[in-house]
Design a protein around this motif. Structure first.
Motif, mmCIF file in Angstrom:
data_model
loop_
_atom_site.group_PDB
_atom_site.id
_atom_site.type_symbol
_atom_site.label_atom_id
_atom_site.label_comp_id
_atom_site.label_asym_id
_atom_site.label_seq_id
_atom_site.Cartn_x
_atom_site.Cartn_y
_atom_site.Cartn_z
ATOM 1 N N ARG A 1 -36.036 55.321 -36.663
ATOM 2 C CA ARG A 1 -36.628 53.950 -36.945
ATOM 3 C C ARG A 1 -35.738 53.325 -38.553
ATOM 4 N NH1 ARG A 1 -40.479 53.779 -41.060
ATOM 5 N NH2 ARG A 1 -41.201 55.751 -41.222
ATOM 6 N N ASN B 1 -33.371 31.248 -29.506
ATOM 7 C CA ASN B 1 -34.154 33.233 -29.898
ATOM 8 C C ASN B 1 -34.621 33.931 -28.811
ATOM 9 O OD1 ASN B 1 -36.069 31.372 -30.050
ATOM 10 N ND2 ASN B 1 -37.092 32.458 -32.050
ATOM 11 N N GLY B 2 -34.739 33.463 -27.866
ATOM 12 C CA GLY B 2 -34.558 34.589 -26.984
ATOM 13 C C GLY B 2 -36.576 34.617 -26.754
ATOM 14 N N VAL B 3 -37.438 33.759 -27.392
ATOM 15 C CA VAL B 3 -38.746 33.323 -27.123
ATOM 16 C C VAL B 3 -38.531 32.387 -26.561
ATOM 17 C CG1 VAL B 3 -41.047 33.206 -28.492
ATOM 18 C CG2 VAL B 3 -38.749 34.562 -29.707
ATOM 19 N N ALA C 1 -41.905 42.554 -23.216
ATOM 20 C CA ALA C 1 -40.874 42.871 -22.812
ATOM 21 C C ALA C 1 -41.034 44.703 -22.486
ATOM 22 C CB ALA C 1 -40.037 42.622 -23.735
ATOM 23 N N SER C 2 -41.677 44.982 -23.497
ATOM 24 C CA SER C 2 -42.179 46.610 -24.057
ATOM 25 C C SER C 2 -43.158 47.354 -22.864
ATOM 26 C CB SER C 2 -42.458 47.000 -25.568
ATOM 27 O OG SER C 2 -42.032 46.015 -26.094
ATOM 28 N N ALA D 1 -43.765 35.313 -31.421
ATOM 29 C CA ALA D 1 -43.472 36.414 -30.748
ATOM 30 C C ALA D 1 -43.560 37.249 -30.852
ATOM 31 C CB ALA D 1 -42.205 35.795 -32.116
ATOM 32 N N TYR D 2 -44.617 37.697 -31.331
ATOM 33 C CA TYR D 2 -45.356 39.339 -30.845
ATOM 34 C C TYR D 2 -45.842 39.171 -29.553
ATOM 35 C CZ TYR D 2 -48.575 42.761 -31.747
ATOM 36 O OH TYR D 2 -49.335 44.329 -31.265
ATOM 37 N N ASP E 1 -45.372 32.784 -35.061
ATOM 38 C CA ASP E 1 -45.605 34.300 -34.852
ATOM 39 C C ASP E 1 -46.206 35.346 -34.246
ATOM 40 O OD1 ASP E 1 -43.708 33.895 -36.992
ATOM 41 O OD2 ASP E 1 -44.861 34.141 -39.036
ATOM 42 N N ASN F 1 -44.200 38.017 -26.838
ATOM 43 C CA ASN F 1 -42.950 38.431 -26.497
ATOM 44 C C ASN F 1 -42.593 40.181 -26.597
ATOM 45 O OD1 ASN F 1 -40.841 35.449 -24.606
ATOM 46 N ND2 ASN F 1 -42.864 35.014 -26.569
ATOM 47 N N SER F 2 -43.200 40.383 -27.614
ATOM 48 C CA SER F 2 -41.948 42.044 -27.880
ATOM 49 C C SER F 2 -43.301 42.126 -26.800
ATOM 50 C CB SER F 2 -42.329 41.931 -29.465
ATOM 51 O OG SER F 2 -43.420 42.206 -29.188
ATOM 52 N N VAL F 3 -44.390 42.477 -27.428
ATOM 53 C CA VAL F 3 -45.484 42.624 -26.519
ATOM 54 C C VAL F 3 -45.065 42.987 -24.817
ATOM 55 C CG1 VAL F 3 -47.649 43.433 -24.970
ATOM 56 C CG2 VAL F 3 -47.305 43.383 -27.933
#
Length: 788
Positions: free
Chosen positions: A303, A569-571, A521-522, A514-515, A511, A517-519
């Motif tokens: 990390r 920005n991908g979001v 995706a992951s 975007a969070y 925010d 979106n990351s969830v």
């Protein structure tokens, strides 16, 4: 809120034996000295590699000296050089230690310090078995030594490719007892390997490739687990690669270890390592030549922590690294950086006036950082907040930062709101109250709790359930980190469900979006299950999709920032996220979901209201946009496009679907759609019938369905209107027209006759309009009386 740091001098070397000599030694020589403190902090060992005259030496200095023999060792090149000063635990007395001075040719001197007696040489040992071996790197782990030694080939003219694998990594226990010092049996961890730098944490040994290593070896790290006898291969750019338990020395061959991973490793980029060090948490700190500081955990994951300023780092430019609790301290070019290891946030940046700086151990004080310079020892500590007797928790700090953003968005003033203004202004009481409750409820168990004002007690009882939910969420996160691999998936699903539910019940700002979106995706599968749970999606007895979500959740799904506000920005908005999840895991439900969403809109917002989502881009178009982003498109996607167009029930979408079906020549479905949607409105009915009549005039594909098509004829169409449409769409033949064609695909009057008869026999609309007047008993109607 940043904690203020203070730098104060704690020693000017006057409390050291031969303090003046220590200061002189630090000021001599061009190369930086290597300084190391003993585990109890009472001794300083200084290794000076070059000083005028060129005689390298190591000297020990005692703090609060009461006499005794000193320790000073020097050597004259070409004598073997000193490669390590190591402190090892001594089992004779709890907390005692011994010093091992390791030389390049393997000779090791074990020294012990006795109060009032001074330094005593316990024993001289030979680490290496071969006389020609040369140690290049050594470290200590508990009561054991681990090192990398060079074993030159017997033949001086050996192949250079074979000479590159002339190193060997070994480990050996060094036992200090009442009878003296004894070396355990040597264990070969790795042989026939390239050169490695050895760094040890309390439970693991890191093998970092040296700068002169081969291209293949410089792409990965090795991690040795002594307790499990396991050697793991990890590449910071790819994570964990492979591990192997070494049952015997025959399995320790470097080339055999890499045999199953050569293909993967060959495609990786070489490691970019300028400086490496071990953190107090057991991880490996790596500084790249670009100034990026990363942490490699013992499980192989990496990390990013922080980026140092100053551009690319030259190879000879020193970087000092040391961790103190959760704080990472870096010194580069006279600048001290203090960084939070957990968040990567810069806590403090201070320009130092000292030329040469070394970090020392801070015994018992995690928040105090000790620096050794040429003028003395300095302590850098953080001042405590004025309104608290202990450092403010990060969670409380986050409350004020979030409150700043909340109030700033709703403020009409152009002045920037800061945390200090929130604290001192006295106007914004909500974050102050919330911070006090969090300090009271979420304190560490080993620290005494502060009293809570009576005015906050009622609010605390109201928030108790939310606090319990937060604590259970934090506990679940801890379970995910510590759980075995078999349980990780179930823990992740539960964690994602709680996170998605939490965000759906909070403000849907950029925010949070975007969070999410990351969830998604992951953890795509877990996010899909969480979506079904939050929206309460299920099929009823008739097989129809139903949703029992609350209006607040529906508003979060449809509201929030839209694509034009988010940019490129991908979001993507939440509605698009959910549609993509439907397409991946349950595509048959997507049209029904869009239809359910439209039903909710029709209840909550007026039709085409600009405040509602339908006032922007129709939902079916947004769902079609998600479908269009798929990489591969098949027949199922064409069917999905049709269903999305039809489920909207919008006239333009229905006509678009009808034209798509006509292009696909699916005539049975064309007629079914026409029969179903012609009932929605007279205008749509006329458009559908006119479209199909034009197709009927061009070819004979619709002839089998004329019995179902003619009843759809609108009442306002006359026979002349029908003939006009037919004549306009007749196919034009390039040859001269003939009375009778042999092709048999021309339109005949006989095919049109049932439609024309239906239209002619229908009562005239104008007659219906005046039927009431014509049936009146008095015709014409009497003249109304005049008003005088």
């Amino acid at each position: 809120m940043k904690r203020a740091g203070m730098l104060r001098q704690v020693s000017d070397f006057s409390d050291f034996s031969r303090g003046h000599g220590l200061q002189e030694l630090l000021c001599q020589g061009e190369e930086p000295s290597h300084v190391q403190s003993s585990p109890d902090g009472q001794h300083l060992l200084v290794l000076q590699k070059s000083r005028p005259p060129p005689l390298p030496r190591v000297v020990a200095f005692q703090r609060h000296s009461i006499g005794g023999a000193d320790l000073e060792r020097n050597w004259q090149p070409p004598q073997p050089a000193l490669v390590g000063l190591l402190f090892l635990q001594s089992p004779v007395t709890l907390g005692s230690w011994v010093l091992a001075i390791v030389w390049e040719h393997g000779r090791t001197e074990v020294w012990h310090f006795v109060v009032a007696v001074g330094w005593q040489l316990l024993q001289t040992l030979e680490l290496c078995q071969g006389a020609r071996a040369r140690i290049v790197s050594v470290c200590s782990q508990g009561a054991s030594l681990a090192w990398c030694e060079e074993r030159p080939p017997l033949d001086a003219h050996s192949d250079m490719s074979k000479c590159a694998f002339r190193f060997c990594v070994c480990t050996r226990a060094l036992e200090v007892g009442e009878q003296g010092v004894r070396l355990g049996s040597i264990r070969i961890v790795l042989h026939n390997s390239p050169e490695y730098q050895i760094l040890a944490s309390p439970q693991h040994v890191f093998l970092v490739p040296a700068a002169a290593s081969l291209a293949t070896a410089s792409k990965f790290l090795l991690i040795w687990h002594p307790e499990k006898a396991k050697l793991a291969i990890t590449a910071p750019s790819a994570g964990f690669v492979h591990s192997k338990v070494l049952h015997s020395s025959s399995e320790s061959d470097f080339r055999k270890l890499l045999l199953g991973s050569v293909g993967l490793l060959s495609g990786l980029a070489p490691l970019d390592i300028h400086t490496s060090a071990v953190s107090n948490s057991g991880g490996l700190l790596l500084v790249s030549t670009k100034g990026a500081v990363n942490m490699v955990e013992p499980d192989g994951t990496q990390r990013h922590i922080f980026d140092l300023e100053g551009g690319p780092l030259a190879q000879g430019r020193p970087v000092q690294l040391k961790t103190f609790g959760s704080i990472l301290a870096c010194v580069l070019a006279g600048v001290l950086y203090l960084v939070d290891q957990n968040s990567g946030r810069l806590i403090e940046k201070k320009i130092l006036s000292m030329k040469e700086v070394h970090f020392l151990e801070s015994l018992g004080e995690e928040d105090s950082i000790q620096l050794l310079t040429q003028t003395g020892i300095y302590s850098f500590s953080f001042s405590k907040p004025e309104d608290s007797s202990r450092p403010e928790p990060c969670l409380v700090e986050m409350v004020f930062e979030e409150a700043c953003r909340y109030y700033q968005r709703r403020s009409l003033s152009s002045s920037k709101l800061t945390v200090e203004k929130l604290r001192k202004g006295g106007v914004f009481q909500a974050p102050v109250v919330l911070a006090a409750i969090l300090q009271h409820s979420l304190h560490q168990k080993q620290k005494p709790a502060q009293g809570l004002p009576d005015a906050y007690t009622k609010l605390l009882s109201t928030m108790s359930l939310e606090l319990q939910s937060y604590m259970s969420l934090e506990l679940l996160k801890t379970c995910v980190v510590c759980a075995p691999e078999s349980d990780v998936e179930s823990y992740c699903e539960e964690l994602v469900e709680q996170e998605v539910s939490r965000v759906l019940h909070s403000d849907m700002d950029k925010d949070n979006l975007a969070y999410l979106n990351s969830v998604f995706a992951s953890f795509p599968k877990a996010a899909w299950k969480a979506t079904r749970s939050c929206l309460q999606l299920q099929q009823n007895g008739d097989g129809l999709l139903v949703a029992r979500a609350t209006p607040e959740v529906w508003k979060k799904v449809l509201g929030g920032p839209q694509q034009e506000e988010l940019g490129h920005n991908g979001v993507v908005p939440l509605f698009e996220l959910i549609c993509a999840s439907f397409l991946r895991f349950k595509p048959k439900w997507l049209p029904s979901f869009v239809e359910l969403t439209q039903q909710y809109i029709s209840i909550s917002w007026a039709y085409s209201s600009k405040e509602g989502p339908e006032g922007r881009v129709p939902l079916y178009k947004r769902a079609l946009g998600v479908l269009a982003r798929k990489n591969k498109r098949g027949e199922a996607d064409d069917e999905m496009e049709l269903e999305l167009l039809l489920c909207s029930k919008r006239p333009k979408a229905v006509l678009q679907a009808l034209h798509l079906l006509i292009c696909l020549k699916r005539w049975q479905r064309v007629v079914e759609v026409a029969e179903k949607f012609s009932k929605l409105s007279p205008l749509l009915n006329k458009e559908i019938f006119t479209t199909l009549l034009a197709e009927f005039a061009q070819h004979r594909e619709l002839d089998p369905y004329l019995d179902a098509l003619w009843p759809l004829c609108p009442a306002e169409l006359t026979a002349s209107d029908i003939l006009t449409v037919v004549l306009q769409h007749l196919p034009r033949s390039q040859e001269d027209p003939v009375p009778f064609s042999s092709e048999g695909n021309q339109l005949t009057v006989g095919l049109l006759k049932p439609l024309l008869q239906r239209v002619v026999q229908r009562p005239c609309i104008q007659n219906e309009m005046y039927s009431d007047a014509l049936q009146s008993p008095i015709f014409p109607p009497p003249t109304p009386p005049r008003e005088h």
